[in-house]
Design an enzyme around this catalytic site. Structure first.
Site, mmCIF file in Angstrom:
data_model
loop_
_atom_site.group_PDB
_atom_site.id
_atom_site.type_symbol
_atom_site.label_atom_id
_atom_site.label_comp_id
_atom_site.label_asym_id
_atom_site.label_seq_id
_atom_site.Cartn_x
_atom_site.Cartn_y
_atom_site.Cartn_z
ATOM 1 N N THR A 137 48.554 31.243 24.387
ATOM 2 C CA THR A 137 47.360 31.735 23.724
ATOM 3 C C THR A 137 46.526 30.553 23.250
ATOM 4 O O THR A 137 47.072 29.492 22.937
ATOM 5 C CB THR A 137 47.724 32.640 22.530
ATOM 6 O OG1 THR A 137 46.554 32.901 21.750
ATOM 7 C CG2 THR A 137 48.758 31.982 21.621
ATOM 8 N N GLY A 138 45.213 30.733 23.200
ATOM 9 C CA GLY A 138 44.351 29.645 22.748
ATOM 10 C C GLY A 138 43.135 29.492 23.631
ATOM 11 O O GLY A 138 42.719 30.434 24.308
ATOM 12 N N HIS A 139 42.561 28.285 23.659
ATOM 13 C CA HIS A 139 41.375 28.027 24.469
ATOM 14 C C HIS A 139 41.759 27.980 25.941
ATOM 15 O O HIS A 139 42.455 27.071 26.398
ATOM 16 C CB HIS A 139 40.718 26.715 24.042
ATOM 17 C CG HIS A 139 39.467 26.415 24.787
ATOM 18 N ND1 HIS A 139 39.182 25.169 25.281
ATOM 19 C CD2 HIS A 139 38.414 27.211 25.140
ATOM 20 C CE1 HIS A 139 38.006 25.208 25.906
ATOM 21 N NE2 HIS A 139 37.534 26.425 25.823
ATOM 22 N N GLY A 140 41.311 28.975 26.699
ATOM 23 C CA GLY A 140 41.765 29.150 28.069
ATOM 24 C C GLY A 140 41.517 27.977 28.989
ATOM 25 O O GLY A 140 42.383 27.606 29.784
ATOM 26 N N THR A 182 44.197 36.171 22.663
ATOM 27 C CA THR A 182 45.193 36.752 23.550
ATOM 28 C C THR A 182 46.420 37.307 22.831
ATOM 29 O O THR A 182 46.778 36.850 21.754
ATOM 30 C CB THR A 182 45.642 35.631 24.507
ATOM 31 O OG1 THR A 182 44.491 35.092 25.123
ATOM 32 C CG2 THR A 182 46.600 36.123 25.552
ATOM 33 N N ARG A 220 33.957 35.194 34.089
ATOM 34 C CA ARG A 220 34.783 34.069 33.617
ATOM 35 C C ARG A 220 36.226 34.523 33.489
ATOM 36 O O ARG A 220 36.532 35.588 32.963
ATOM 37 C CB ARG A 220 34.266 33.565 32.275
ATOM 38 C CG ARG A 220 35.120 32.440 31.639
ATOM 39 C CD ARG A 220 36.133 32.985 30.643
ATOM 40 N NE ARG A 220 36.860 31.920 29.930
ATOM 41 C CZ ARG A 220 37.870 32.123 29.094
ATOM 42 N NH1 ARG A 220 38.293 33.360 28.866
ATOM 43 N NH2 ARG A 220 38.461 31.122 28.485
ATOM 44 N N VAL A 221 37.151 33.711 33.986
ATOM 45 C CA VAL A 221 38.580 33.993 33.867
ATOM 46 C C VAL A 221 39.235 32.798 33.197
ATOM 47 O O VAL A 221 39.060 31.657 33.628
ATOM 48 C CB VAL A 221 39.230 34.239 35.246
ATOM 49 C CG1 VAL A 221 40.730 34.456 35.089
ATOM 50 C CG2 VAL A 221 38.583 35.446 35.920
ATOM 51 N N GLY A 222 39.980 33.045 32.139
ATOM 52 C CA GLY A 222 40.678 31.981 31.436
ATOM 53 C C GLY A 222 42.096 31.814 31.941
ATOM 54 O O GLY A 222 42.419 32.124 33.087
#
Length: 361
Positions: free
Chosen positions: A272-275, A221, A249-251
């Site tokens: 930012t990172g693992h959603g 992101t 898929r939506v984070g």
């Protein structure tokens, strides 16, 4: 809420922010920013408050927290520095924090180095699906889009949702219909040759997650936060997601309170990172909660990222800007490209504990 005065140029028109904030208005143009002869308008009436001391402007941007390979290190740093300069240039003309974060994120979306807009990764079907959010800390107005395709600058579409509809988020087909209705250009060149090759060699979504954050492949992101001369803050976040994600898929990125949040009473955050991990702890709002409890910007960000790591084993990063101008760029991944401009000094970094500065001319 006090009334705010606005000026406008011949190519702008004034619209209600939405029906819940009828006493405030914003300048909006179809291109997502005030334009004059194809250049940014220098008129300073777009967000002039009634009297009061002018704030010192600040902008902070990030290009994603992940295992950035050495081959992309230089372009990642150059990209965030360029975006921070672009946002700062907007703030210097007296324009709003919303204008600044949109401009900065558009700059990153146009750079194929980053996983947003022109550098986006592919889902399991080999398609690009984009998410974005933008939020105004003065009114708490927000706009977001999710799972949109063929849109080079989803952050500007998110702003249009905020300013031209009564909704906060539009997704997939509905977002595409809205984009067509307002004349948003269609883009068919969002996938780089490198991403196509990486997608063809990748195996699965879990493998994509591992590669994004623990090895030297993948992207993540982008985002920005800003404080304007009127004392208003704003945030914007944009992403192409994680390689091999399921269709639809939506984070965290377009979700208010997770991928971003802005409130003049505390500050602005872009995450930012693992959603999935960020969603579980509502990271953006958690960070601002710590600010509200009296923590410094660094303390609030680090406490929240540590909690996410301990509670759900997730890693990531954030840029945070308090309403007083205190800011930080924090991350728990191997690297995160970031940059900031405050008082004619450009700050930037990539590795943990790294902080370089340059005087702006």
């Amino acid at each position: 809420m006090s009334q705010t005065r606005f000026g406008f140029c011949s190519q702008c028109y004034i619209t209600q922010h939405n029906k819940r904030h009828i006493d405030n208005v914003l300048v909006y143009s179809s291109a997502g920013s005030c334009l004059n002869n194809s250049q940014f308008c220098n008129q300073q009436g777009h967000r002039q408050a009634d009297g009061g001391q002018r704030m010192k402007t600040v902008i902070v941007v990030h290009g994603g927290a992940w295992s950035i390979p050495d081959a992309l290190a230089e372009s990642s740093v150059a990209g965030v520095k360029a975006a921070a300069r672009a946002g700062d240039a907007v703030l210097r003309t007296g324009r709003s924090a919303i204008d600044a974060v949109e401009t900065a994120v558009r700059c990153l979306e146009d750079d194929p180095t980053f996983d947003a807009g022109h550098g986006s990764v592919l889902n399991i079907s080999g398609e690009v699906e984009l998410d974005s959010i933008i939020m105004d800390g003065e009114t708490l107005a927000a706009g977001a889009v999710a799972s949109v395709r063929n849109i080079a600058n989803p952050v500007s579409l998110a702003r249009a949702v905020m300013e031209k509809t009564d909704h906060v988020m539009l997704t997939d087909r509905g977002a595409s219909m809205f984009a067509e209705h307002i004349g948003t250009p269609v883009a068919h060149d969002l996938v780089t040759e490198l991403e196509r090759k990486e997608w063809e060699h990748s195996k699965s979504y879990p493998d994509g997650v591992k590669k994004f954050f623990n090895t030297q492949w993948g992207h993540d992101t982008v985002g920005a936060v800003a404080l304007d001369s009127s004392g208003n803050v704003a945030c914007a976040t944009s992403t192409g997601g994680i390689r091999n994600k399921m269709v639809g898929r939506v984070g965290d990125s377009p979700i208010i309170g997770s991928g971003g949040y802005a409130d003049n009473r505390s500050g602005a955050v872009s995450c930012t990172g693992h959603g999935e991990s960020i969603l579980k702890v509502t990271l953006a709002r958690l960070i601002l909660f710590h600010v509200e409890q009296g923590k410094s910007a660094v303390g609030a960000a680090e406490a929240s990222l540590q909690y996410m790591s301990q509670r759900v084993k997730g890693c990531g990063g954030a840029v945070l800007l308090s309403s007083t101008g205190d800011w930080t760029a924090s991350f728990t991944t191997p690297r995160m490209a970031w940059a900031s401009v405050k008082e004619d000094i450009l700050h930037y970094g990539l590795n943990p504990k790294e902080h370089f500065t340059e005087m702006l001319k």
